[in-house]
Design an enzyme around this catalytic site. Sequence first.
Site, short mmCIF file in Angstrom:
data_model
loop_
_atom_site.label_atom_id
_atom_site.label_comp_id
_atom_site.label_asym_id
_atom_site.label_seq_id
_atom_site.Cartn_x
_atom_site.Cartn_y
_atom_site.Cartn_z
N ASP A 1 0.81 -1.22 0.00
CA ASP A 1 0.00 0.00 0.00
C ASP A 1 0.84 1.27 0.00
OD1 ASP A 1 -2.25 -1.68 0.31
OD2 ASP A 1 -1.91 -1.74 2.47
N LYS B 1 2.53 2.23 -5.03
CA LYS B 1 3.35 1.79 -6.17
C LYS B 1 2.65 2.05 -7.49
CE LYS B 1 3.42 -2.33 -4.39
NZ LYS B 1 2.90 -2.02 -3.06
N GLY C 1 -4.06 -4.00 -4.43
CA GLY C 1 -4.97 -2.96 -4.87
C GLY C 1 -4.16 -1.74 -5.23
N HIS C 2 -4.09 -1.43 -6.51
CA HIS C 2 -3.30 -0.28 -6.95
C HIS C 2 -4.23 0.78 -7.53
CE1 HIS C 2 0.11 -3.41 -7.42
NE2 HIS C 2 0.10 -2.89 -6.22
N ARG D 1 3.04 -28.87 -6.42
CA ARG D 1 3.06 -29.38 -7.81
C ARG D 1 1.74 -30.00 -8.24
NH1 ARG D 1 8.63 -32.28 -6.48
NH2 ARG D 1 7.28 -32.79 -4.72
N GLN E 1 2.18 -5.86 -3.17
CA GLN E 1 2.49 -6.00 -1.74
C GLN E 1 3.80 -5.29 -1.41
OE1 GLN E 1 1.44 -9.20 -3.38
NE2 GLN E 1 -0.56 -8.37 -2.92
N GLY F 1 -11.16 -2.90 2.23
CA GLY F 1 -11.80 -1.80 2.94
C GLY F 1 -11.43 -1.73 4.42
N ARG G 1 -6.36 0.71 7.85
CA ARG G 1 -4.97 0.30 7.99
C ARG G 1 -4.41 0.78 9.32
NH1 ARG G 1 -3.94 2.34 1.99
NH2 ARG G 1 -4.88 0.58 0.92
P1 IMP Z 1 -2.75 -12.70 1.68
O1 IMP Z 1 -1.78 -12.15 0.70
O2 IMP Z 1 -4.18 -12.44 1.31
O3 IMP Z 1 -2.51 -14.15 1.97
O4 IMP Z 1 -2.55 -11.94 3.07
C1 IMP Z 1 -1.38 -12.11 3.85
C2 IMP Z 1 -0.98 -10.79 4.51
O5 IMP Z 1 -0.55 -9.88 3.52
C3 IMP Z 1 -2.11 -10.09 5.26
O6 IMP Z 1 -1.56 -9.40 6.37
C4 IMP Z 1 -2.62 -9.09 4.25
O7 IMP Z 1 -3.27 -7.99 4.86
C5 IMP Z 1 -1.31 -8.68 3.59
N1 IMP Z 1 -1.49 -8.20 2.22
C6 IMP Z 1 -1.71 -8.92 1.12
N2 IMP Z 1 -1.79 -8.14 0.04
C7 IMP Z 1 -1.61 -6.89 0.45
C8 IMP Z 1 -1.53 -5.62 -0.23
O8 IMP Z 1 -1.65 -5.50 -1.45
N3 IMP Z 1 -1.31 -4.54 0.56
C9 IMP Z 1 -1.14 -4.65 1.91
N4 IMP Z 1 -1.19 -5.80 2.57
C10 IMP Z 1 -1.42 -6.92 1.85
#
Ligand code: IMP
Length: 429
Positions: A13, A16, A40-41, A144, A225, A307, A310
């Site tokens: 977040d 990027k 989410g971009h 696999r 991420q 939603g 944070r």
């Molecule tokens: P997952 O990727 O859905 O398995 O979530 C694993 C962890 O990564 C959790 O803490 C999510 O909130 C965090 N996470 C996954 N994708 C994002 C992102 O795009 N932005 C921020 N946190 C993320």
Amino acid sequence: MPLHIIIGAQWGDEGKGRITDLLAEGAAAAARYSGGDNAGHTVTVGGEIFKLHLLPSGLIQPGVVGVLGNGMVINPQRLLEEMDKLAAKGVDVSPGRVKISYAAHLISPTHIALDKANEARLGTGKIGTTGRGIGPAYTDKTARRGLRAEILRDPATAAEAARAHIAQANATLAQVYGEPPLDAEAIAAGYAGYAKRLAPYITDTALYLHLLLKAGKTVLAEGAQGSLLDIDHGTYPYVTSSSPTTGGAFTGLGVAPQFTGRVVGVTKAFQTRVGEGPFPTEAFGAEAERLRGTGANPWDEFGTTTGRPRRCGWIDLVLLRYSARINGLTELAITKLDVLSGLERVRLCMAYRKGGQTFEELPLGPAHLEGFEAVYEDMPGWPDDVRAARRPAHLPEAARHYLRRIEALTVLPISMASVGPERGQMVRF
Ligand code: IMP
């Protein structure tokens, strides 16, 4: 012209999407190399807001080809929905403009069911995932037995592969979690439908990107991420299941490191995190609320994908230096500098303290942050509205000083700092 890699330097977040959008100008392709629709971009152009979860943000720039690399996990239904939404806004998402690696993995409804069942089973020890099936899809990949995008080249093959996959996953859902089975026939029919639409998009994207780079074209590797969510280098187990760090760009796209040009670390002027896990510079109460915003603006700190509000806090230079090291960052792009305007003081975490000892490096990586207390340097804030700034000289001295401190403490140049959500609201250094 080389491969420029855009990395989230924190817990995701960081903004990027808008940095990629800027750097994509004149590039031949922008390629996502990891993750799925957990990302989410947001890209804002002339008041129009584009939200991207699976498609690369670079696609918003005309002429840039969007690539979904082999390192991704793709929910085909979500991808089609996103393509339709973008097409409705006039973005070309035809085959040729969008390319999907045959070796990317697919997310099925069972992955989503398993993700949710696993979180429910963990209870208070949950990871706080986005519930998009990311972990179970990567689990199938490494075991696999995953579904690869190549099955979508033919509807009958897609249906058959989905049927076999659901039968196996249903057994796990029942035996491990006591969950009801999913309708294999309905899912298989869905996959046949996805194949009909997506078949022309499936290709060897590694070869495509290699040929572009060899011909001297610019390619952006677009991270999703953040580094601290990396499966190896993040705050394990509170991480995602892929490699959002620089190394992930090479395996997740199948391109060679020799092509690398810039490695841009994107970081907010403060720090946020969603989901569970340690966060040494977390702020609470009024301070956190001030950084988060109310949710009235699309750029306030509420998850683009889920939603969720944070968790917010101060920039952590111990973690940023760590990110710079494992990613080989060549520069920093700072986002949301404008959010700090009006604060009486701004804080930088310089080091940690534990048991009477001070640490400037993490003794055992970021997975073991419990009990570490942040040591701050406080600096005066600035009352000025910086949203109209475009050059460093337009910024108040206190803001410039804050950025110079970050540069000095990370030993990295700051190449840009955003001062608002619009494409043009950027100070270039
Ligand atoms: P997952 O990727 O859905 O398995 O979530 C694993 C962890 O990564 C959790 O803490 C999510 O909130 C965090 N996470 C996954 N994708 C994002 C992102 O795009 N932005 C921020 N946190 C993320």
